[in-house]
Write a protein that holds these residues in place. Structure first.
Motif, short mmCIF file in Angstrom:
data_model
loop_
_atom_site.label_atom_id
_atom_site.label_comp_id
_atom_site.label_asym_id
_atom_site.label_seq_id
_atom_site.Cartn_x
_atom_site.Cartn_y
_atom_site.Cartn_z
N ASN A 153 0.84 -1.20 0.00
CA ASN A 153 0.00 0.00 0.00
C ASN A 153 0.88 1.26 0.00
OD1 ASN A 153 -2.55 1.09 -0.08
ND2 ASN A 153 -2.88 1.03 2.14
N ALA A 195 2.40 5.04 -1.07
CA ALA A 195 1.70 6.33 -1.11
C ALA A 195 2.63 7.40 -1.65
CB ALA A 195 1.22 6.72 0.28
N THR A 207 -1.89 5.28 -7.36
CA THR A 207 -1.47 5.06 -5.98
C THR A 207 -2.01 6.19 -5.10
OG1 THR A 207 0.51 3.85 -6.64
CG2 THR A 207 0.55 4.89 -4.47
N ARG A 208 -2.40 5.87 -3.90
CA ARG A 208 -2.99 6.85 -2.97
C ARG A 208 -2.02 7.98 -2.63
NH1 ARG A 208 -2.26 4.73 3.09
NH2 ARG A 208 -0.30 3.64 2.83
N ASN A 249 -4.02 9.55 6.05
CA ASN A 249 -3.73 8.46 5.12
C ASN A 249 -5.01 7.91 4.51
OD1 ASN A 249 -0.93 8.55 5.62
ND2 ASN A 249 -1.17 7.27 7.43
N LEU A 250 -5.07 7.87 3.19
CA LEU A 250 -6.20 7.27 2.48
C LEU A 250 -6.03 5.75 2.43
CD1 LEU A 250 -6.49 9.90 -0.39
CD2 LEU A 250 -8.04 9.60 1.55
N GLY A 296 -6.16 3.44 -0.05
CA GLY A 296 -5.41 2.82 -1.13
C GLY A 296 -6.30 2.11 -2.13
N PRO A 338 -3.92 -2.88 1.72
CA PRO A 338 -4.96 -2.15 1.01
C PRO A 338 -6.28 -2.92 0.99
CG PRO A 338 -3.50 -3.19 -0.56
CD PRO A 338 -2.92 -3.46 0.80
#
Length: 314
Positions: free
Chosen positions: A6, A8, A85-86, A103-104, A106, A138
């Motif tokens: 995951n 970022a 990608t997040r 933080n998102l 993903g 994710p």
């Protein structure tokens, strides 16, 4: 090799004295390819260790990651997946010396992409001694993924490091086969165990239990206070020197990189504690996943206070 399911793109905004719920002025911003395993790989590459990085990377915005890997000399073995990608937002307040993370979740991972990644892990040559499983999982990946991969990788004779949190950490710590190296922070360990650790003795007891169940080194980081490092024979507490903080983002990742490099170099626990702590302290003087020059790291390592923790008994 590091594994980041995951990753970022970290947008780091410097905003001294910012106030929640108000209109704030920012003094600067930069974007870095990130994610825990990406950061570990970048730090190891700065140290001069050969390293490959794999995981799942969105095709739509892969360029910053590809640039980082090329500039650092990291072998890019990421599986490309559809989408972007997040982005992770890091708000750095230099006046308070703290960082706020947003933080998102993903990209949602398909079974095909996950199988491709697992095939990549299975096909690594024997020369890949260490595999570091890093970061959150994710959407679409079961919480037991790391626990299952730890068992398979250890069967292959790999040294496995794990740095994750939440249900993924809980599943890994309750599995029959534990990683050789586990590096939670104190809050992640409390959450995974399901109860608070309010004293040093309780933290040490929790780490010792993981050692008894098959881990070889447990490092519990506790922010600016330092970190407890425990093996079957020793336990030490490493206290970092004071440094000028640019951003605390990636400090734990730098510690993981330091512990991995110490393992590869066969260092004893005190020397490993000094190296890992110097990596962490050095990284927070930079924005992004970068180490200061070797001479600066040596100076930081010499300033780390390493104290014996409560003696361990069989």
């Amino acid at each position: 090799m590091t594994v980041t399911l995951n990753p970022a793109l970290d947008l780091t905004v410097q905003a001294g004295g910012w106030q929640r719920g108000e209109v704030n002025a920012a003094q600067g911003a930069q974007q870095d390819a990130g994610g825990k395993g990406v950061n570990v790989a970048a730090i190891l590459a700065d140290w001069g260790a050969p390293v490959a990085a794999t995981g799942l990377l969105g095709r739509d915005n892969a360029a910053p990651f590809e640039t980082l890997f090329r500039d650092k000399g990291v072998s890019d073995e990421f599986v490309r997946v559809p989408g972007a990608t997040r982005v992770g937002l890091k708000i750095v307040d230099p006046t308070r010396g703290d960082t706020t993370d947003l933080n998102l979740p993903g990209l949602t991972v398909s079974a095909r992409a996950l199988a491709h990644l697992q095939a990549t892990l299975r096909s690594q040559p024997a020369g890949v001694e260490v595999v570091a499983l890093c970061g959150s999982l994710p959407p679409g990946v079961h919480a037991s993924f790391y626990a299952e991969e730890v068992a398979r990788l250890r069967e292959q004779g790999r040294f496995v490091a794990l740095d994750t949190s939440g249900e993924a950490l809980r599943a890994a710590l309750t599995a029959d086969t534990l990683p050789q190296l586990i590096k939670p922070n104190i809050h992640e360990l409390e959450t995974a165990l399901g109860h608070p650790l309010t004293t040093d003795a309780e933290v040490l007891a929790a780490a010792r239990d993981l050692i008894r169940r098959g881990a070889e080194l447990v490092a519990v980081s506790q922010g600016e206070r330092g970190a407890l490092l425990v093996t079957a024979r020793e336990a030490v507490f490493a206290r970092p020197p004071r440094v000028t903080v640019q951003s605390t983002v990636g400090a734990g990742d730098a510690m993981v990189a330091g512990l991995i490099s110490a393992h590869l170099d066969g260092l004893n626990l005190e020397s490993a504690a000094r190296r890992a702590t110097s990596f962490s302290a050095g990284s927070i003087t930079r924005l992004g996943a970068h180490l200061p020059p070797r001479a600066d790291l040596d100076a930081l390592a010499a300033q780390v206070q390493v104290e014996p923790a409560q003696p361990l008994t069989a």
